[in-house]
Design an enzyme around this catalytic site. Structure first.
Site, PDB file in Angstrom:
ATOM      1  N   ARG A  33       0.808  -1.223   0.000  1.00 36.49           N
ATOM      2  CA  ARG A  33       0.000   0.000   0.000  1.00 36.49           C
ATOM      3  C   ARG A  33       0.843   1.276   0.000  1.00 36.49           C
ATOM      4  O   ARG A  33       0.322   2.366  -0.174  1.00 36.49           O
ATOM      5  CB  ARG A  33      -0.986  -0.007   1.179  1.00 36.49           C
ATOM      6  CG  ARG A  33      -1.999   1.127   1.116  1.00 36.49           C
ATOM      7  CD  ARG A  33      -3.147   0.931   2.090  1.00 36.49           C
ATOM      8  NE  ARG A  33      -2.710   0.541   3.412  1.00 36.49           N
ATOM      9  CZ  ARG A  33      -2.119   1.370   4.286  1.00 36.49           C
ATOM     10  NH1 ARG A  33      -1.921   2.626   3.974  1.00 36.49           N
ATOM     11  NH2 ARG A  33      -1.743   0.928   5.464  1.00 36.49           N
ATOM     12  N   TYR A  81     -15.113  11.271 -19.950  1.00 30.96           N
ATOM     13  CA  TYR A  81     -15.484   9.891 -19.653  1.00 30.96           C
ATOM     14  C   TYR A  81     -16.590   9.888 -18.583  1.00 30.96           C
ATOM     15  O   TYR A  81     -16.498  10.623 -17.597  1.00 30.96           O
ATOM     16  CB  TYR A  81     -14.255   9.132 -19.155  1.00 30.96           C
ATOM     17  CG  TYR A  81     -14.561   7.739 -18.689  1.00 30.96           C
ATOM     18  CD1 TYR A  81     -14.910   6.751 -19.598  1.00 30.96           C
ATOM     19  CD2 TYR A  81     -14.514   7.409 -17.343  1.00 30.96           C
ATOM     20  CE1 TYR A  81     -15.212   5.469 -19.170  1.00 30.96           C
ATOM     21  CE2 TYR A  81     -14.808   6.121 -16.905  1.00 30.96           C
ATOM     22  CZ  TYR A  81     -15.157   5.161 -17.827  1.00 30.96           C
ATOM     23  OH  TYR A  81     -15.444   3.894 -17.407  1.00 30.96           O
ATOM     24  N   ASP A  96      -6.557  12.837 -19.251  1.00 28.82           N
ATOM     25  CA  ASP A  96      -6.860  11.410 -19.350  1.00 28.82           C
ATOM     26  C   ASP A  96      -6.407  10.971 -20.742  1.00 28.82           C
ATOM     27  O   ASP A  96      -7.015  11.319 -21.743  1.00 28.82           O
ATOM     28  CB  ASP A  96      -8.373  11.214 -19.157  1.00 28.82           C
ATOM     29  CG  ASP A  96      -8.790   9.747 -19.184  1.00 28.82           C
ATOM     30  OD1 ASP A  96      -8.065   8.935 -19.786  1.00 28.82           O
ATOM     31  OD2 ASP A  96      -9.860   9.432 -18.635  1.00 28.82           O
ATOM     32  N   LYS A  98      -7.556  -0.586 -20.473  1.00 34.93           N
ATOM     33  CA  LYS A  98      -7.770  -0.495 -21.920  1.00 34.93           C
ATOM     34  C   LYS A  98      -6.496  -0.892 -22.680  1.00 34.93           C
ATOM     35  O   LYS A  98      -6.155  -2.060 -22.692  1.00 34.93           O
ATOM     36  CB  LYS A  98      -8.256   0.904 -22.270  1.00 34.93           C
ATOM     37  CG  LYS A  98      -9.331   1.459 -21.316  1.00 34.93           C
ATOM     38  CD  LYS A  98     -10.607   0.642 -21.319  1.00 34.93           C
ATOM     39  CE  LYS A  98     -11.559   0.984 -20.177  1.00 34.93           C
ATOM     40  NZ  LYS A  98     -11.884   2.381 -19.981  1.00 34.93           N
TER      41      LYS A  98
HETATM   42  C1  PLP Z   1     -12.388   3.137 -18.953  1.00 38.05           C
HETATM   43  C2  PLP Z   1     -11.986   4.557 -18.821  1.00 38.05           C
HETATM   44  C3  PLP Z   1     -11.757   5.131 -17.565  1.00 38.05           C
HETATM   45  C4  PLP Z   1     -11.985   4.385 -16.270  1.00 38.05           C
HETATM   46  O1  PLP Z   1     -11.149   3.298 -16.143  1.00 38.05           O
HETATM   47  P1  PLP Z   1     -11.473   2.005 -15.210  1.00 38.05           P
HETATM   48  O2  PLP Z   1     -10.235   1.203 -15.352  1.00 38.05           O
HETATM   49  O3  PLP Z   1     -12.709   1.374 -15.754  1.00 38.05           O
HETATM   50  O4  PLP Z   1     -11.693   2.518 -13.835  1.00 38.05           O
HETATM   51  C5  PLP Z   1     -11.347   6.452 -17.521  1.00 38.05           C
HETATM   52  N1  PLP Z   1     -11.185   7.171 -18.650  1.00 38.05           N
HETATM   53  C6  PLP Z   1     -11.401   6.651 -19.870  1.00 38.05           C
HETATM   54  C7  PLP Z   1     -11.197   7.506 -21.076  1.00 38.05           C
HETATM   55  C8  PLP Z   1     -11.807   5.329 -20.010  1.00 38.05           C
HETATM   56  O5  PLP Z   1     -12.029   4.816 -21.220  1.00 38.05           O
END
Ligand code: PLP
Length: 385
Positions: free
Chosen positions: A50, A104, A176, A201
């Site tokens: 952690r 998102y 992001d 992703k």
């Molecule tokens: C999927 C996604 C997230 C969130 O990610 P998780 O791993 O599901 O928590 C944030 N931003 C974008 C652009 C995403 O596609």
């Protein structure tokens, strides 16, 4: 970890950065250290999962720092964990934040539900009309939050322009970078302060892991890490080892996915069965000129509207697909499609969706690594009567 000279080349970094061969058998892969208890008598700092400082966490962070040109990184349990931790680490009660409008959904729900109770104010700004942004500035405005390419229309934010604007008003910039991945876009080179990814992703890339990452400078990581330790969104050694394996093929996968997406976009653009294609690599895309400057590749995400009326025709098409899978999420080696109107944007009213340009017929596609001509063939057979 042994010292490695600074690597260049996205594939060389993906394979070698951070990976440790320090083990008695000289195995070429980093040993997995599944311990939650570490000796402390001879160490500089106390090691504990952690605290985000175990060997397997550090190896993954080193790869991601080199890929994203960051000084410091933090591996978290999901993309949302990375986003919420970074925001909470940099903000305090009484602050004000500017968010890009097309966000998102999970990020949107986080700020809508959690910011009021933390006493943090926010506004959504139209980054495509920068001259309108000044009116939202307040003396307590702390940061500008961006996301590009955006979901699901692949709109492009001019990162350099936004960074300049933010800097001129003493704001931090956060981005992001999930849709682009570090292979297609390196926002830190464009002056962005903090980069976040949903590793679920492209970084994981096989639709079987969930994690996130925050990448920034040592100075900005200090307050973020403090919050992260308290929130406890770390991941275990076995998952780190799987992420490390995934990352070795990151550049290979994402370049192939970008090439495939370009091929499919070109094939569908102007096809009689398709009335619109949204892909930043197409010269007709409104963000193409900016994308060409700030992205190394145009990415593996695209959207399109078949020449049909109403959602039932879209569902019929999806059920006829033979290779492409109708499924949520994105970034994996398999090609997926989904209907934003029935998934990510289902909570909005039809009018709100229409205003955003998200029609009932819009199909979002996460392009995989299959042969692109087979993917086009599959879409066209599913669309033909
Ligand atoms: C999927 C996604 C997230 C969130 O990610 P998780 O791993 O599901 O928590 C944030 N931003 C974008 C652009 C995403 O596609």
């Amino acid at each position: 970890m042994q010292e490695k000279t600074t690597l260049t080349g996205q594939n060389a970094i993906s394979v070698h950065a951070g990976t440790s061969q320090v083990n008695p058998a000289q195995g070429v892969n980093t040993p997995v250290y599944p311990s939650a208890a570490f000796g402390y008598l001879d160490t500089r700092e106390n090691v504990y999962p952690r605290y985000y400082n175990t060997p397997n966490q550090q190896v993954v962070v080193e790869k991601l720092c080199q890929l994203e040109h960051a000084e410091a990184g933090l591996l978290t349990s999901s993309g949302m964990s990375a986003i919420s931790t970074a925001l909470m680490g940099l903000l305090k009660q009484g602050d004000h934040v500017l968010f890009q409008q097309d966000l998102y959904g999970g990020t949107f729900y986080f700020i809508e539900q959690e910011f009021p109770r933390m006493g943090i104010a926010y506004d959504f700004v139209d980054i495509h009309n920068p001259e309108t942004m000044g009116q939202y500035l307040q003396p307590n405005t702390r940061l500008l939050y961006l996301e590009t390419p955006s979901n699901p229309l692949l709109q492009i934010t001019d990162i350099r322009l936004m960074v300049e604007w933010a800097k001129s008003h003493q704001l931090l910039t956060l981005i992001d970078n999930t849709f682009a991945s570090p292979i297609c876009q390196n926002p830190i080179d464009l002056g962005v302060d903090v980069v976040m990814h949903s590793g679920t992703k492209y970084l994981g890339g096989h639709s079987d892991l969930i994690f996130g990452v925050i990448l920034t400078s040592h100075a900005l990581m200090a307050p973020i890490r403090k919050v992260a330790v308290n929130l406890g969104g770390n991941i275990n050694a076995q998952t780190c080892a799987l992420i490390e394996r995934s990352l070795k093929t990151l550049a290979l996968r994402v370049r192939r996915q970008s090439e495939n997406a370009g091929y499919i976009a070109a094939a569908l653009h102007g096809h009689p069965l398709v009335r619109a294609v949204y892909y930043p690599g197409l010269p007709s895309h409104p963000g193409h000129a900016i994308a060409k400057v700030q992205m190394h590749h145009f990415g593996g995400m695209l959207s399109f509207e078949p020449n049909v009326e109403g959602y039932p025709a879209i569902e019929r098409m999806m059920r006829k697909l033979q290779l492409i899978i109708p499924a949520l999420s994105l970034g994996g080696v398999e090609t997926l499609v989904c209907s934003p109107a029935k998934t990510s944007h289902i909570k909005l009213t039809p009018e709100a969706r229409k205003q955003m340009g998200v029609s009932d017929e819009l199909v979002r596609m996460s392009v995989g690594i299959e042969e692109p001509e087979l993917l086009v063939e599959d879409i066209l057979q599913a669309l033909s009567e």
